[in-house]
Design a protein around this motif. Structure first.
Motif, short mmCIF file in Angstrom:
data_model
loop_
_atom_site.label_atom_id
_atom_site.label_comp_id
_atom_site.label_asym_id
_atom_site.label_seq_id
_atom_site.Cartn_x
_atom_site.Cartn_y
_atom_site.Cartn_z
N LEU A 1 31.65 43.77 88.56
CA LEU A 1 32.04 43.35 89.90
C LEU A 1 31.55 41.94 90.20
O LEU A 1 32.24 41.16 90.84
N LEU A 2 30.35 41.62 89.70
CA LEU A 2 29.83 40.26 89.92
C LEU A 2 30.76 39.25 89.27
O LEU A 2 31.10 38.21 89.87
N ALA A 3 31.21 39.58 88.06
CA ALA A 3 32.12 38.65 87.36
C ALA A 3 33.44 38.55 88.13
O ALA A 3 33.96 37.45 88.36
N GLU A 4 33.94 39.72 88.55
CA GLU A 4 35.23 39.77 89.25
C GLU A 4 35.20 38.95 90.55
O GLU A 4 36.18 38.31 90.92
N HIS A 5 34.06 39.00 91.25
CA HIS A 5 33.98 38.32 92.55
C HIS A 5 33.22 37.01 92.46
O HIS A 5 32.69 36.53 93.48
N GLY A 6 33.15 36.46 91.26
CA GLY A 6 32.52 35.13 91.09
C GLY A 6 31.08 35.10 91.60
O GLY A 6 30.64 34.08 92.13
N GLY A 7 30.36 36.23 91.47
CA GLY A 7 28.95 36.27 91.86
C GLY A 7 28.73 36.38 93.37
O GLY A 7 27.60 36.32 93.83
N HIS A 8 29.82 36.56 94.13
CA HIS A 8 29.71 36.64 95.60
C HIS A 8 29.14 38.00 95.98
O HIS A 8 29.83 39.03 95.90
N ARG A 9 27.86 38.01 96.41
CA ARG A 9 27.17 39.30 96.55
C ARG A 9 27.68 40.15 97.70
O ARG A 9 27.69 41.37 97.61
N ARG A 10 28.08 39.49 98.79
CA ARG A 10 28.55 40.31 99.91
C ARG A 10 29.81 41.07 99.50
O ARG A 10 29.95 42.26 99.77
N ARG A 11 30.69 40.35 98.75
CA ARG A 11 31.93 41.03 98.33
C ARG A 11 31.63 42.15 97.33
O ARG A 11 32.26 43.19 97.33
N VAL A 12 30.65 41.89 96.47
CA VAL A 12 30.29 42.93 95.48
C VAL A 12 29.75 44.16 96.22
O VAL A 12 30.12 45.29 95.92
N ALA A 13 28.90 43.91 97.22
CA ALA A 13 28.34 45.04 97.99
C ALA A 13 29.47 45.82 98.65
O ALA A 13 29.49 47.05 98.64
N GLU A 14 30.45 45.09 99.21
CA GLU A 14 31.59 45.75 99.87
C GLU A 14 32.38 46.59 98.87
O GLU A 14 32.71 47.74 99.12
N ALA A 15 32.64 45.97 97.70
CA ALA A 15 33.45 46.69 96.69
C ALA A 15 32.71 47.94 96.21
O ALA A 15 33.32 48.96 95.91
N LEU A 16 31.40 47.84 96.15
CA LEU A 16 30.59 48.95 95.67
C LEU A 16 30.37 50.00 96.75
O LEU A 16 30.00 51.14 96.49
N GLY A 17 30.60 49.58 97.99
CA GLY A 17 30.44 50.51 99.11
C GLY A 17 28.98 50.70 99.48
O GLY A 17 28.58 51.77 99.94
#
Ligand SMILES: Nc1ncnc2c1ncn2[C@@H]1O[C@H](COP(=O)(O)OP(=O)(O)OP(=O)(O)O)[C@@H](O)[C@H]1O
Length: 450
Positions: free
Chosen positions: A418-434
């Protein structure tokens, strides 16, 4: 027991009429069942609840056919069966079950199975059934969706914990509903009219601990303008919820233990010793016993917090609840967005396939994204953005040549992707991970990805 016999002596008829009027006087659905699971008599409330009129051949039918739509006793379906318990012990037994009403709608019920003895000593099961969806359940209870035997067992444990004053430790992965479970305990406990105060243990540090928990007097330190009661004091006569207690640094654990043992504390800058009467509920997504063995969590504090331990199952271990959960969450989103949405059968199947490492919070986020992506209100597999090629692909990636990987390994790889997919953007990763950003940061630290 009227319909069991065709004709009886006047004394028998009187007895039967008496039995019937006694059970009809019962406000909840009530049914008498024999040792072969057969219904012997039922009151009006039961017949109304299960859509059976007086002449519909109720007597002689098996209890599990009527209320569960099953063709075998419920203990063979993994449930705690009051029939089995009462006939084995002769004692009252209380359980939570999922029943199907006259329209085939699932509803959660609390059953009290009583041992009813006839004059000749014969035993029957008398089931008193309290429907938990009507009349009005309490706020958080209505929000706690789940009908699977696993979830009902957990609710049963929460109910038992609520009735006692003992401290409760809620253990489960992130997003399984620990905070909601803590609210359930509070609202079901005798302290329901008192406050429930949450302490987020991830934000506490040595500087903040005392001021946050015990409060301060005016001018106790630079910037402390007025007197402020701490969280401990605010929770007096109520429940103190220690969220993420496993994250509390060791040095603060000793301080927490001290105040929990004595109930006494002093505000920062204060002289008098104060007392607060609190009931403690704590939550963690760690295996705290292991932390005790590792030396990162104090054993004495663990035993103080964990009088009753309730494990909350991850969503992937109660997949049968996913359709009802998705339905309820989608309805809520539709209300918020002011437009109707509909999920296809394939989309529901796709959700049931997925492992949900972020549990219910992730399910909520997946649906939120799907509603936003759907232009016509129809949510199909594409809008869910999970499969094919979603979790299935991710899971396939995660499988190691030597066999199944551990959950930690799967999770850390998933986060990496997810980090790779979202270019390391942590807020987006947290959202994707729920999960919350806070939880993501902890996970990054734990897996050395930070
Ligand atoms: N049984 C349930 N039915 C419907 N919604 C639920 C249920 N359990 C939890 N939720 C919802 O899922 C979300 C996550 O729940 P909650 O915050 O209680 O989880 P948690 O285990 O405390 O998470 P964390 O460990 O990350 O703090 C919340 O929005 C909550 O309302």
């Amino acid at each position: 027991m009227r319909a069991q016999r065709n004709a009886g002596s006047p004394a028998q008829d009187d007895g039967e009429a008496l039995t019937q009027s006694l059970i009809d006087a019962h406000e909840y659905p009530f049914v008498l069942i024999d040792d072969d699971y057969r219904l012997v008599a039922a009151n009006r409330a039961y017949r109304r609840a299960y859509g059976l009129d007086e002449h519909a051949g109720l007597v002689g039918r098996r209890c599990y056919e009527v209320s569960h739509r099953l063709d075998q006793p419920c203990h063979l379906n993994g449930e705690d069966c009051p029939h089995r318990q009462v006939f084995a012990t002769g004692e009252m037994h209380e359980v939570l079950h999922t029943h199907y009403d006259g329209r085939g709608q699932a509803e959660r019920v609390r059953i009290r199975g009583h041992a009813i003895r006839g004059p000749a000593g014969r035993l029957w099961l008398g089931e008193s059934i309290e429907r938990l969806t009507t009349p009005e359940p309490r706020g958080c209870e209505r929000r706690m969706i789940g009908f699977s035997p696993r979830y009902l067992r957990m609710l049963q444990q929460l109910g038992q914990a609520a009735a006692s004053q003992a401290s409760v430790l809620l253990q489960g992965e992130s997003g399984v509903g620990k905070e909601l479970a803590a609210q359930f305990i509070h609202h079901r406990s005798p302290r329901t009219d008192g406050p429930m105060i949450t302490v987020d243990c991830t934000t506490l540090n040595a500087n903040l601990f005392e001021a946050e928990l015990f409060g301060h007097e005016r001018g106790a330190y630079t910037g402390s303008v007025g007197r402020r009661p701490g969280l401990f004091e605010q929770a007096d006569k109520g429940t103190l919820f220690l969220d993420e207690v496993g994250e509390l640094p060791l040095e603060l654990q000793a301080k927490l233990l001290r105040v929990l043992e004595s109930g006494e504390f002093r505000r920062v800058g204060g002289r008098s010793q104060l007392r607060a009467d609190v009931r403690v509920v704590a939550a963690t997504n760690r295996d705290l016993r292991r932390s005790v063995n590792d030396g990162t969590f104090r054993g004495d504090l663990y035993y103080r917090l964990a009088c009753i331990v309730v494990g909350l199952p991850p969503l992937r271990e109660r997949r049968e609840d996913i359709p009802a959960l998705a339905d309820a969450l989608l309805n809520q989103l539709c209300r918020e967005h002011g437009r109707p949405c509909y999920m296809t059968r394939e989309a529901v199947d796709c959700l049931m396939e997925y492992d949900f490492p972020g549990n219910i919070r992730e399910l909520k986020n997946v649906l939120q994204r799907a509603v936003a992506l759907s232009s016509d209100g129809v949510i199909d597999v594409r809008q869910l953005d999970l499969c094919p090629g979603g979790p299935a692909k991710r899971r396939a990636h995660a499988v190691e040549p030597g066999g199944a990987p551990s959950l930690r390994r799967v999770e850390s790889r998933y986060i990496e992707e997810l980090l790779a997919e979202h270019g390391g953007h942590r807020r987006r990763v947290a959202e994707a991970l729920g999960v919350s950003e806070r939880t993501l940061y902890r996970k990054l630290r734990r897996y050395g990805l930070g």
